[in-house]
Enzyme design. Structure first.
Site, short mmCIF file in Angstrom:
data_model
loop_
_atom_site.label_atom_id
_atom_site.label_comp_id
_atom_site.label_asym_id
_atom_site.label_seq_id
_atom_site.Cartn_x
_atom_site.Cartn_y
_atom_site.Cartn_z
N ARG A 1 0.84 -1.21 0.00
CA ARG A 1 0.00 0.00 0.00
C ARG A 1 0.87 1.25 0.00
O ARG A 1 0.45 2.32 -0.43
CB ARG A 1 -0.97 -0.01 1.19
CG ARG A 1 -1.83 1.25 1.31
CD ARG A 1 -3.09 1.03 2.16
NE ARG A 1 -2.82 0.32 3.38
CZ ARG A 1 -2.26 0.86 4.47
NH1 ARG A 1 -1.91 2.13 4.48
NH2 ARG A 1 -2.05 0.14 5.55
N TYR B 1 -15.38 16.08 -16.00
CA TYR B 1 -15.95 14.75 -15.90
C TYR B 1 -17.01 14.70 -14.79
O TYR B 1 -16.79 15.22 -13.69
CB TYR B 1 -14.83 13.73 -15.62
CG TYR B 1 -15.35 12.34 -15.44
CD1 TYR B 1 -15.99 11.68 -16.49
CD2 TYR B 1 -15.25 11.69 -14.22
CE1 TYR B 1 -16.50 10.40 -16.32
CE2 TYR B 1 -15.75 10.41 -14.04
CZ TYR B 1 -16.38 9.78 -15.10
OH TYR B 1 -16.88 8.52 -14.93
N ASP C 1 -7.31 17.64 -16.00
CA ASP C 1 -7.68 16.27 -16.38
C ASP C 1 -7.38 16.17 -17.87
O ASP C 1 -8.07 16.76 -18.71
CB ASP C 1 -9.16 16.03 -16.08
CG ASP C 1 -9.61 14.62 -16.45
OD1 ASP C 1 -8.91 13.95 -17.23
OD2 ASP C 1 -10.68 14.20 -15.95
N LYS D 1 -8.24 4.78 -20.00
CA LYS D 1 -8.52 5.17 -21.39
C LYS D 1 -7.30 4.92 -22.28
O LYS D 1 -6.86 3.81 -22.40
CB LYS D 1 -9.00 6.62 -21.40
CG LYS D 1 -10.08 6.94 -20.34
CD LYS D 1 -11.32 6.10 -20.55
CE LYS D 1 -12.50 6.39 -19.64
NZ LYS D 1 -12.33 6.63 -18.24
C1 LIG Z 1 -12.26 12.77 -18.64
C2 LIG Z 1 -12.38 11.72 -17.57
N1 LIG Z 1 -11.84 11.94 -16.38
C3 LIG Z 1 -11.92 11.04 -15.39
C4 LIG Z 1 -12.59 9.85 -15.57
C5 LIG Z 1 -12.69 8.89 -14.43
O1 LIG Z 1 -11.84 7.81 -14.65
P1 LIG Z 1 -12.09 6.33 -14.08
O2 LIG Z 1 -13.34 5.82 -14.73
O3 LIG Z 1 -10.84 5.61 -14.45
O4 LIG Z 1 -12.28 6.46 -12.60
C6 LIG Z 1 -13.18 9.57 -16.81
C7 LIG Z 1 -13.93 8.30 -17.03
O5 LIG Z 1 -14.68 8.17 -17.97
C8 LIG Z 1 -13.06 10.53 -17.84
O6 LIG Z 1 -13.62 10.33 -19.05
#
Ligand SMILES: Cc1ncc(COP(=O)(O)O)c(C=O)c1O
Length: 376
Positions: free
Chosen positions: A41, A94, A165, A190
């Site tokens: 961890r 997001y 992000d 992704k």
């Molecule tokens: C732009 C963006 N940021 C963050 C996330 C969150 O990622 P995770 O699904 O790996 O937790 C996503 C998920 O679709 C995303 O498209």
């Protein structure tokens, strides 16, 4: 721990590691033995190797891997805020992070102000207690861009950190750290893993900025496990070739869609007609591999296109080797009111494609067949 002659870093699943003596353990505790590991961890050799690869790709000093993109984003935010501090964030981020900022963080006395992304670069938007400025670019699903440089300037003047992000723009498509953004976050689920079989997130930045995030990860325990970290490293080996092909195909499909009479609008930052094309050329290295188009007739027409697809998968997420299609108003943006959708520039007839590795001809044949169903 790892053999430097290994071509592939080993998958170390052991959660604990032997020490030779109390003296060695004391030296480890003082940070004098950085090559040793104590407990999974805290840190793990495989996760550590993946973090180093990610930091090298992004061009940052360090990276910190998490069990999901959401874990990465929320831990990075929490590590930088104390009670009474404020995070100033763009509204068009997001949905999960939006929910965390609007509904979860305030319960703990953290204040989150969600504004139009254009307001982030206005020094008057920042208050003395604004510690963090959070945004996302390119924005889902409109693929509009947010100009990072003026946001960095305004935040720095106030002594606030910036976090982006960059999930829609992995390294190879953009490196906003080079424009001064302090922390870059990716859902590695992704493009970085790229095969829709690993859930994870990473935050990248300088040692100074990553260290508090790493310390919080230790106590929250939301770190990535070694097995997905090992799989992620396999994905990283092909990131550049995947992106080169995916971006070229996305561009070609966007150009075809832009000429198609059955389509009322197409968004792809590489199109000269894209409202942020000039910014894309300045801020990005490529244009990404996402294409969003709109069909007249709203959700019923978009649904007919969606339902008729045979090659492109009707599936959430993005950045995979397989092309994926989603309808934003019934997926990522399902919780938004009509007014909020309009403010976010999301049309009910929007169809979002994450372009994979299939051939351009096969993908166009699928879209062409599906578009024939758009009009009743
Ligand atoms: C732009 C963006 N940021 C963050 C996330 C969150 O990622 P995770 O699904 O790996 O937790 C996503 C998920 O679709 C995303 O498209």
């Amino acid at each position: 721990m790892t053999n430097s002659r290994d071509l592939v870093p080993p998958l170390v699943r052991s959660v604990t590691h032997r020490f030779e003596s109390a003296a060695e353990l004391e030296r480890y505790n003082r940070g004098e033995l950085p090559g040793l590991f104590m407990y999974s961890r805290y840190e793990n050799p495989t996760v550590d190797a993946a973090e180093k690869q990610l930091a090298q790709l992004q061009g940052t000093e360090q990276g910190c891997l998490f069990a999901s993109g959401m874990a990465a984003a929320t831990t990075a935010i929490l590590a930088n805020l104390g009670q009474g501090d404020e995070v100033l964030a763009a509204r068009n981020i997001y949905g999960g992070v939006h929910k965390f900022l609007a509904h979860v963080a305030p319960k703990w006395g953290l204040s989150a102000r969600l504004v139009d992304s254009s307001a982030l670069s206005d020094p008057r938007s920042l208050k003395p207690n604004t510690r963090l400025v959070y945004f996302e670019t390119p924005v889902n699903p409109t693929l509009r861009l947010v100009d990072a440089e003026p946001i960095v300037r305004a935040a720095r003047a106030q002594g606030a950190l910036t976090i982006v992000d960059s999930t829609f723009g992995p390294p190879g498509v953009q490196k906003l750290n080079e424009l001064g953004v302090d922390l870059v976050m990716h859902s590695v689920t992704k493009y970085l893993n790229g095969h829709s079989d690993v859930l994870g997130g990473v935050v990248l930045g300088s040692q100074e900025h990553i260290e508090p995030i790493r310390m919080l990860r230790r106590v929250l325990g939301n770190n990535m496990d070694p097995a997905p970290a090992w799989e992620l490293m396999r994905g990283l080996q092909t990131l550049d070739v995947r992106l080169a092909r995916q971006q070229a195909t996305a561009h070609a499909l966007a150009e075809k869609l832009a000429k198609d009479k059955r389509v009322s609008a197409v968004s792809h930052p590489g199109l000269a007609t894209h409202p942020d094309h000039t910014l894309a050329k300045k801020q990005m290295r490529g244009f990404g591999a996402m294409v969003t188009f709109t069909v007249p007739g709203g959700l019923p027409a978009a649904s007919r296109v969606f339902d008729a697809l045979q090659l492109i998968a009707r599936a959430a997420s993005l950045g995979s080797v397989e092309s994926l299609c989603s309808l934003p108003v019934i997926s990522s943006h399902a919780a938004l009111s009509k007014e909020e959708l309009a403010a976010a520039g999301v049309d009910a007839g929007m169809v979002r494609i994450s372009v994979g590795l299939e051939s351009e001809d096969a993908l166009w044949a699928d879209l062409d067949r599906a578009l024939a169903k758009a009009a009743v």
